[in-house]
Write an enzyme that holds these catalytic residues in place. Structure first.
Site, mmCIF file in Angstrom:
data_model
loop_
_atom_site.group_PDB
_atom_site.id
_atom_site.type_symbol
_atom_site.label_atom_id
_atom_site.label_comp_id
_atom_site.label_asym_id
_atom_site.label_seq_id
_atom_site.Cartn_x
_atom_site.Cartn_y
_atom_site.Cartn_z
ATOM 1 N N GLU A 59 0.832 -1.207 0.000
ATOM 2 C CA GLU A 59 0.000 0.000 0.000
ATOM 3 C C GLU A 59 0.870 1.262 0.000
ATOM 4 O O GLU A 59 0.529 2.263 -0.643
ATOM 5 C CB GLU A 59 -0.918 -0.002 1.226
ATOM 6 N N TRP A 82 1.930 1.779 -3.497
ATOM 7 C CA TRP A 82 0.844 2.421 -4.266
ATOM 8 C C TRP A 82 0.926 3.941 -4.122
ATOM 9 O O TRP A 82 0.706 4.684 -5.092
ATOM 10 C CB TRP A 82 -0.521 1.945 -3.765
ATOM 11 N N TRP A 123 -21.409 10.909 -19.401
ATOM 12 C CA TRP A 123 -21.932 10.834 -18.041
ATOM 13 C C TRP A 123 -23.318 11.468 -17.961
ATOM 14 O O TRP A 123 -23.671 12.303 -18.789
ATOM 15 C CB TRP A 123 -20.974 11.537 -17.073
ATOM 16 N N ASN A 171 -10.605 3.228 3.479
ATOM 17 C CA ASN A 171 -10.205 3.064 2.080
ATOM 18 C C ASN A 171 -11.142 2.138 1.301
ATOM 19 O O ASN A 171 -11.479 2.407 0.141
ATOM 20 C CB ASN A 171 -8.780 2.537 1.985
ATOM 21 N N TRP A 184 -16.778 10.990 -12.593
ATOM 22 C CA TRP A 184 -15.873 10.798 -11.466
ATOM 23 C C TRP A 184 -15.258 12.107 -10.981
ATOM 24 O O TRP A 184 -14.922 12.251 -9.801
ATOM 25 C CB TRP A 184 -14.750 9.820 -11.852
ATOM 26 N N TRP A 221 -9.886 7.765 -7.593
ATOM 27 C CA TRP A 221 -11.122 7.989 -8.347
ATOM 28 C C TRP A 221 -11.011 7.438 -9.767
ATOM 29 O O TRP A 221 -11.949 6.832 -10.286
ATOM 30 C CB TRP A 221 -11.474 9.478 -8.367
#
Length: 491
Positions: free
Chosen positions: A283, A286, A314, A352, A370, A393
């Site tokens: 993590e 990341w 969208w 998370n 988004w 996102w």
């Protein structure tokens, strides 16, 4: 050896293991320290009750006290950093300004402006790697390009990782301490009050949020004993399974080198704690990955990383606006999504796993862009970080690098059943469902009217019905993305 250096603190609010500070003490005889409450940032905030400004203010106060104990102190100014840093550099007569690197496009532009202004006065500007383990060209593919897929990036990152990369900055700089910290001139001393900055206290104590280095140390000490179970508990929001250090990483009250060193040591040691430490280390990688993406591909700010997904159409009707408002307020009718959004509103924090669930629901159940969700999270999250927020996102919306495949759509009910099986988290933040039995807590609209009455919650009166039917929304989403992919396949 430089005679005088000004260290500009930004998102690195600690006096230990700080690369810019360590280098300044190694290379300068006299070292001044400054923090700017930057009006370019603060004036754009919509509310005087901003938890992040409160957190920063208290963290700056603790940093000032730590520097004072070492014979120095912190100059604190309120103005535009682009104006204040050159002015202070000239006023103090420094040879150079040192700062730790920032990777956001606006920050990079600001630093370039500051460097140019300083150069006009004959003052140097140097930046240092501090908020990531690797940056720039340090981790590249064999073709010499930035990675765009996480797993090979992580493998290359881990292969490159050595002891020197994790050495505290003080040690890596060759032993800081040759230079002397300087107390602020009397005219520049003192921390302005929160009120003087135009903000108000936000109840951080009530939320058990402890700013500063002391808050980070307390959380890290607590997490050490739970690290071995991280891989088993991190996805369950009702459990204390994560570190809760994200806001401290965001503002640099803890060093990323310290956290990676802890994880790596646990992995090497083996035993029961190794599995949890390995997942936590991944993590942390990341985090570096998203910083690298932002740095190397700045078009992700406001645009899809995968440019073909700019063509996704969208929802943009009045109904979509109403759905977005309901999502923001935690009134979607899906209990886990609503609990997540209410947790965010109450505390400025969201687990998370729930960030992924809530984001997927907005994009793939409601069909809403988004970018609207990204902007809302940016305004609400205590730990808001452009790199991680944008990356998360775009992962959820399937528009980003190494993102969730566009045809994979989280089911908010099954996510709830899996990660909050007894509804403990839901009941904490959606109290109107307090008496709903476990078997119905994830989809309370499935109860009969008699069962609803027995629980004291009538759907449509006490709690909203679902905004959308998930199965129908899934079909619409597959069609929405499928149009884009079909067009690409035919090219």
């Amino acid at each position: 050896m430089l005679d005088s250096i000004l260290v500009w603190f930004r998102r690195d609010l600690r006096d230990d293991d700080n690369a810019a500070l360590a280098e300044a003490l190694r290379r300068g005889r006299r070292v001044h320290c400054v923090f700017i409450f930057d009006r370019d940032i603060l004036d754009a905030l919509p509310s005087p009750a901003d938890r992040r400004v409160d957190f920063i203010h208290r963290s700056v106060g603790e940093l000032d006290a730590a520097l004072l104990a070492r014979g120095g102190g912190l100059i604190v100014a309120h103005g535009r950093a682009g104006d204040e840093i050159p002015r202070l550099g000239r006023q103090l007569g420094v040879d150079a300004v040192f700062a730790n690197r920032d990777y956001e496009p606006s920050a990079k532009a600001r630093d370039a402006q500051v460097a140019a202004a300083l150069a006009a006065y004959g003052i140097g500007f140097e930046s240092f790697k501090d908020q990531v383990i690797f940056d720039g060209a340090e981790v590249l593919t064999q073709a010499g390009r930035p990675y765009t897929v996480f797993t090979p990036y992580r493998n290359a990152w881990l292969k490159r990782l050595g002891g020197d990369d994790l050495a505290p900055a003080d040690a890596a700089a060759g032993g800081a301490g040759k230079g002397a910290l300087q107390a602020p001139p009397a005219a520049l001393a003192g921390l302005p009050t929160l009120a003087a900055l135009g903000f108000v206290p936000t109840g951080l104590d009530r939320l058990a949020i402890v700013p500063g280095m002391s808050g980070a140390r307390a959380l890290l000490d607590d997490f050490r004993g739970r690290l071995g179970r991280y891989h088993e508990q991190r996805d369950y929001p009702a459990l204390r399974g994560v570190s809760y250090l994200s806001v401290h990483l965001r503002f640099g009250t803890v060093s990323i080198r310290q956290l990676v060193a802890l994880a790596q040591a646990q992995v090497r040691q083996g035993g029961d704690a190794a599995a949890g430490a390995q997942v936590w280390l991944s993590e942390l990688v990341w985090r570096d990955f998203y910083f690298m993406i932002l740095d190397q591909f700045p078009h992700v700010v406001g645009h899809a990383f995968k440019r073909e997904f700019e063509r996704v159409e969208w929802e943009s009707s009045a109904r979509a606006d109403a759905d977005f408002s309901a999502w923001c307020a935690g009134r979607t009718g899906y209990p886990l999504v609503d609990a997540a959004m209410r947790q965010l509103a109450y505390s400025g924090y969201m687990h998370n796993r729930l960030r992924m669930v809530a984001a997927s629901f907005l994009c793939k159940d409601l069909g809403i862009d988004w970018r609207r969700g990204e902007e809302f999270f940016a305004a609400q999250l205590n730990d808001f970080d452009l790199a991680a927020n944008n990356g998360g996102w775009q992962w959820s919306a399937s528009t980003g690098c190494d993102a969730q495949p566009w045809f994979r759509i989280f089911n908010p009910v099954t996510q709830s059943e899996r990660f909050d099986p007894q509804g403990r988290f839901i009941r904490r933040y959606v109290p109107e469902l307090q008496n709903v039995p476990d078997r119905h807590i994830h989809a309370p609209w499935c109860m009969s009217v008699a069962e609803q009455s027995a629980c004291g919650v009538l759907i449509g009166r006490d709690y909203p019905p679902p905004l959308v039917d998930h199965a129908a929304a899934r079909t619409r989403t597959l069609a929405r993305y499928g149009v884009v992919k079909d067009a690409d396949d035919k090219r």
